[in-house]
Design an enzyme around this catalytic site. Structure first.
Site, PDB file in Angstrom:
ATOM      1  N   ASP A 237       0.826  -1.207   0.000  1.00 55.80           N
ATOM      2  CA  ASP A 237       0.000   0.000   0.000  1.00 55.80           C
ATOM      3  C   ASP A 237       0.863   1.261   0.000  1.00 55.80           C
ATOM      4  O   ASP A 237       1.808   1.371   0.792  1.00 55.80           O
ATOM      5  CB  ASP A 237      -0.867  -0.010   1.265  1.00 55.80           C
ATOM      6  CG  ASP A 237      -1.844   1.136   1.317  1.00 55.80           C
ATOM      7  OD1 ASP A 237      -2.801   1.116   0.538  1.00 55.80           O
ATOM      8  OD2 ASP A 237      -1.648   2.065   2.133  1.00 55.80           O
ATOM      9  N   GLU A 291       1.602  -0.340  -4.909  1.00 56.53           N
ATOM     10  CA  GLU A 291       0.709   0.741  -5.320  1.00 56.53           C
ATOM     11  C   GLU A 291       1.585   1.966  -5.539  1.00 56.53           C
ATOM     12  O   GLU A 291       2.164   2.485  -4.594  1.00 56.53           O
ATOM     13  CB  GLU A 291      -0.332   1.002  -4.232  1.00 56.53           C
ATOM     14  CG  GLU A 291      -1.412   1.946  -4.717  1.00 56.53           C
ATOM     15  CD  GLU A 291      -2.223   2.542  -3.581  1.00 56.53           C
ATOM     16  OE1 GLU A 291      -3.364   2.926  -3.832  1.00 56.53           O
ATOM     17  OE2 GLU A 291      -1.710   2.662  -2.448  1.00 56.53           O
TER      18      GLU A 291
HETATM   19  C1  NOJ Z   1      -4.467   2.982  -0.826  1.00 55.68           C
HETATM   20  C2  NOJ Z   1      -5.561   2.046  -0.414  1.00 55.68           C
HETATM   21  O1  NOJ Z   1      -5.922   1.255  -1.516  1.00 55.68           O
HETATM   22  C3  NOJ Z   1      -6.695   2.914   0.076  1.00 55.68           C
HETATM   23  O2  NOJ Z   1      -7.877   2.199   0.275  1.00 55.68           O
HETATM   24  C4  NOJ Z   1      -6.231   3.625   1.334  1.00 55.68           C
HETATM   25  O3  NOJ Z   1      -7.224   4.543   1.724  1.00 55.68           O
HETATM   26  C5  NOJ Z   1      -4.914   4.376   1.109  1.00 55.68           C
HETATM   27  N1  NOJ Z   1      -3.962   3.645   0.335  1.00 55.68           N
HETATM   28  C6  NOJ Z   1      -4.272   4.691   2.429  1.00 55.68           C
HETATM   29  O4  NOJ Z   1      -3.807   3.506   3.031  1.00 55.68           O
END
Ligand code: NOJ
Ligand code: CA
Length: 593
Positions: A237, A291
């Site tokens: 993440d 991500e």
């Molecule tokens: C990306 C995640 O997919 C999302 O759901 C989250 O709110 C943010 N990162 C913060 O962790």
């Protein structure tokens, strides 16, 4: 050398079977691989991944919240889809300000989701079916209720102070002008010490200080814990944001338009990832997908270049970030084509990317890129499936996408749970800057809760998701869009996904083949070839309701329809393929002569 425990022994056996290419074993390669250089083949390139948002997938105990036993009860459904890997969104204890993305304990299971025994049961249930599990690693930030932060905020010389990023304010304001990605400033003043802490997301999600080697060692320990419990990797993440800019200077007015570019460009990001690989990942057979918000394609390519030992693949945001604004789907097509081509080129020979059209942070793909009108929903969902699963990239099919689930008809902010949407509402509507109906219309199109309404299992009460009251409302279209009905209908979106995933497995050209857009300027048809040695496919997708006769380029002959999204197979004489509105075809082709 420590003696092997049962899990290690099983992993070793699995690795051996993979090496031997035993079909059906997790990670076994596709049967025909002519033309794929061995050194570039990886099980995770050939895998199809199924992301699960546990809160919304299946509730086993009637409390309205999906849980791990609920997922276990649906493993046969997942296996029948033909996917290889499940990505589980965060399953750790959390205050749920951001539904699990504010972790308060990285070494346990959220009680509302079940127990560690339930987690083990999920891992073994997947393994029995030849599937793997990857989990979400949320380590750019923790919850403000994580014991590290609770300790850190106690005093300026607390042993955990340096686990987070604390600064003095400037002139009664925050240390710099960073905005939070959820709205408001990215700094909160803490009364206990009078200093500010950094939070790139909600104030309840303080950013960890990766410059502190103790923080990095903690992260490595957490990773080992879950790998030793049988997971096969991580979705990382917000991983592009872990290295902060030296001195944390103010953003320029230009940078303020898209702060993620600066947040993602910390100088030590790649070094931290390489250390993670050295210390942990290189010792296991894993897949990692980062991500990568704010990361340009050149950096994405670097981060996934196999010789650099950082990540296996990243999620880039150009495609998912396209704004449709209620226009015709085909109006997005020119940009979709160029983004897909650029992304494919960036992957090159040594890097790799992820193909996705939806996730738990995005609207439903059929509403975003397709035609959600009931008359066209299923047809357009199949076209999008074709796009998703015929890229030179690992494909991610988000829960419910395989049914053509669409956006929820939200009419009031009171129906929305998402922390980001609520912040945005307060900032825009609360301040009077934007009229409520305008913001509501935007949220209806873009809200993350569109992807979080319960999975539609049946046409019965609460779509079969729960016997209680679901935590988010069920989409009223569950009466016609649900897994039970689609499972027995050979023309359904679900049936098409199953066929398409099986086709991708049979034809390595769809995984590894070179990509070439054969008509970049066509206004409604997306047409590209994939080529691997003598094996060649043509993918044709009509992004509009109007039928179209597509002329094949001279020298290219369609030999056989491998898959059609409609009963009509499209091939009509030489040189031309007739596509109905929202039809897709995968054809095998030959070069003439
Ligand atoms: C990306 C995640 O997919 C999302 O759901 C989250 O709110 C943010 N990162 C913060 O962790
Ligand atoms: Ca439950």
């Amino acid at each position: 050398m420590p003696s092997l425990n049962r899990r290690d022994a099983l992993r070793l056996l699995a690795l051996t079977l993979v090496d031997l290419g035993v079909p059906g074993c997790p990670g076994a390669f596709a049967a025909e691989n002519a033309g794929v250089p061995d050194e570039t083949r990886r099980w995770w390139k050939e895998a199809v991944v199924y992301p699960i948002y546990p809160r919304s997938f299946m509730d086993s105990n009637g409390d309205g919240i999906g849980d791990l036993p609920g997922i276990v009860s649906r493993l046969d459904y997942i296996a029948t889809l033909g996917v290889d890997v499940v990505w589980l969104c965060p399953h750790y204890p959390s205050l749920n300000v951001d539904n699990g993305y504010d972790v308060s304990d990285y070494r346990a299971v959220m009680p509302a989701f079940g127990t560690m025994a339930d987690f083990d049961c999920l891992v073994s249930g997947l393994q029995t079916r030849g599937l793997r599990l990857i989990v979400d690693l949320v380590v750019n930030h923790t919850s403000d209720r994580h014991p590290w932060f609770e300790s850190s905020r106690r005093s300026r010389d607390d042993p955990y102070r340096d686990y987070y990023i604390w600064r003095d304010g400037i002139d009664d304001g925050p240390p710099n002008n960073y905005p939070s990605l959820f709205g408001g400033p990215a700094w909160r003043r803490d009364d206990v010490t009078g200093q500010y802490y950094l939070h790139l997301f909600a104030p309840e999600q303080p950013d960890l200080n990766w410059a502190n080697p103790k923080v990095r060692a903690e992260v490595h320990g957490i990773m080992r814990l879950w790998l030793d419990r049988g997971v096969s990797g991580f979705r990382l993440d917000a991983i592009s944001f872990i290295s902060k800019q030296p001195g944390l200077p103010n953003l320029t007015p230009d940078e303020l338009h898209d702060p993620t570019r600066v947040y993602a460009a910390g100088p030590l990001r790649d070094a931290y990832l390489q250390e993670m690989s050295r210390e942990v990942l290189s010792r296991y057979d894993t897949m990692t997908v980062g991500e990568a918000g704010g990361v340009c394609l050149t950096s994405a390519r670097q981060m996934t270049d196999s010789s650099r030992h950082e990540l296996d693949m990243v999620f880039t945001f150009a495609l998912i970030g396209l704004e449709r604004d209620g226009a015709e789907a085909a109006s997005l097509l020119p940009r979709i084509k160029s983004i897909v081509a650029e992304r494919d080129a960036a992957a090159g020979a040594n890097a790799w990317v992820a193909s996705y059209l939806a996730n738990h942070d995005q609207p439903r793909s059929v509403s975003h890129f397709g035609d959600p009108d009931p008359a066209w929903r299923a047809a357009s969902a199949k076209v999008l499936a074709t796009l998703l699963l015929t890229q030179r990239a690992t494909a991610f099919v988000y829960q419910g996408e395989e049914l053509g689930m669409s956006n929820y008809p939200f009419t009031s902010i009171d129906q929305i749970e998402d922390v980001r949407a609520k912040w945005e509402w307060r900032e825009k509507v609360g301040s009077g800057a934007v009229p409520a109906d305008v913001e509501m219309e935007r949220l209806r199109r873009t809200s993350r809760d569109n992807a979080r309404t319960p999975m539609q299992w049946t046409s019965g009460p609460n779509a079969g998701f729960t016997t209680g009251t679901p935590w988010l409302p069920v989409n009223p279209n569950a009466s016609v869009v649900n897994a039970a009905d689609q499972a027995v209908n050979g023309d359904s979106v679900l049936a098409f996904y199953r066929r398409l995933i099986a086709l991708r497995k049979r034809h390595p050209v769809l995984v590894y083949g070179a990509y070439s857009d054969i008509d970049p300027d066509h206004p409604t048809v997306f047409a590209y070839t994939r080529s691997l040695s003598a094996s060649r496919c043509l993918v044709l997708m009509n992004f509009s309701r109007a039928p179209v006769a597509f002329r094949l380029p001279v020298g290219l002959t369609a030999v056989e329809t491998l898959l059609s999204s409609l009963p009509d197979e499209g091939l009509s004489g030489t040189g031309k393929v007739v596509l109905a509105g929202w039809q897709s075809l995968v054809l095998s082709i030959a070069a003439a002569g």
